[in-house]
Scaffold this active site. Structure first.
Site, PDB file in Angstrom:
ATOM      1  N   ASP A 126     -72.976   5.582  -6.426  1.00 48.79           N
ATOM      2  CA  ASP A 126     -72.903   4.060  -6.296  1.00 48.79           C
ATOM      3  C   ASP A 126     -74.229   4.016  -5.466  1.00 48.79           C
ATOM      4  OD1 ASP A 126     -72.427   4.526  -3.551  1.00 48.79           O
ATOM      5  OD2 ASP A 126     -70.704   3.028  -3.470  1.00 48.79           O
ATOM      6  N   LYS A 140     -69.692   6.580 -13.149  1.00 57.05           N
ATOM      7  CA  LYS A 140     -69.279   6.314 -11.509  1.00 57.05           C
ATOM      8  C   LYS A 140     -67.766   6.266 -11.725  1.00 57.05           C
ATOM      9  CE  LYS A 140     -69.417   2.937  -9.266  1.00 57.05           C
ATOM     10  NZ  LYS A 140     -69.719   1.430  -8.723  1.00 57.05           N
TER      11      LYS A 140
END
Length: 226
Positions: free
Chosen positions: A138, A120
């Protein structure tokens, strides 16, 4: 969602916010990388508060290493997991100096080799710093992808793969920013604010959250005002 619905979904988000970006404050790719690492399990606002004075004196990996772990820890002690994050930021700074000439690498593989950098974080840096069409998933993106039916998946990796497959041009570069902001401010975790959602008719979530009842104005209830 069908192909036309996906296009309309992002068209509306783009119309509402033509130039979305991360809410993390930074002045260069290195500062962005540090800020994203620090933002794990912390709010962007808390990271910005801690990093504003830090980034005034630290703009490069060499300056961070010179600052040292103890002073860095003190600078970010208001952020969750600051002990581990301090170690990781110093270690990744040393790795950037040793392996990349002090520059932030521009590939996901090299970024993920850095201490404290997961997929991420790598995707955020590649997208925000270098303009790559990546999809950082997220908690907000994961929730919106599943709740709306846009990109359902059991893991962040599954949601990312769905987004990679379905998001059309010209929305690919900014897609994850729109989804993050939509999840943060409208499609909230506990109570999605469906009554003001621009994509409510495209969303698969049921039941839609009704608008809160308007508060009675002073003097409009309980008889006449004195």
């Amino acid at each position: 969602m069908k192909k036309a619905e996906v296009f309309e979904f992002f068209r509306r988000l783009a119309e509402d916010n033509p130039s979305p970006t991360t809410e993390l404050e930074s002045g260069n790719p290195y500062q962005l990388l540090v800020a994203v690492v620090l933002s794990a399990q912390a709010t962007d606002a808390s990271v910005n508060i801690a990093c504003r004075p830090l980034f005034e004196k630290v703009r490069t990996p060499a300056q961070m290493v010179a600052l040292g772990e103890d002073d860095l820890r003190d600078a970010i002690k208001t952020i969750g997991l600051f002990n581990t994050k301090s170690k990781n930021v110093i270690a990744l700074s040393e790795a950037l100096i040793r392996d990349h000439g002090g520059e932030v690498p521009r590939t996901r593989e090299d970024l993920q080799k850095l201490p404290g950098v997961g997929r991420k974080t790598a995707n955020v840096v590649l997208n925000t710093a270098f303009g790559e069409e990546t999809f950082a998933v997220d908690t907000h993106v994961f929730r919106v992808g599943n709740r709306t039916g846009l990109a359902p998946g059991k893991t962040p990796e599954e949601v990312e793969a769905k987004l990679e497959k379905i998001v059309p041009q010209p929305f690919r570069r900014d897609a994850h920013h729109w989804l993050i902001l939509h999840g943060r401010y409208t499609c909230k975790a506990r109570t999605p604010e469906c009554w003001r959602c621009p994509v409510i008719d495209l969303c698969r979530y049921e039941p839609k959250t009704p608008a809160p009842k308007a508060r009675a104005k002073p003097g409009t209830s309980g008889g006449r005002a004195a």
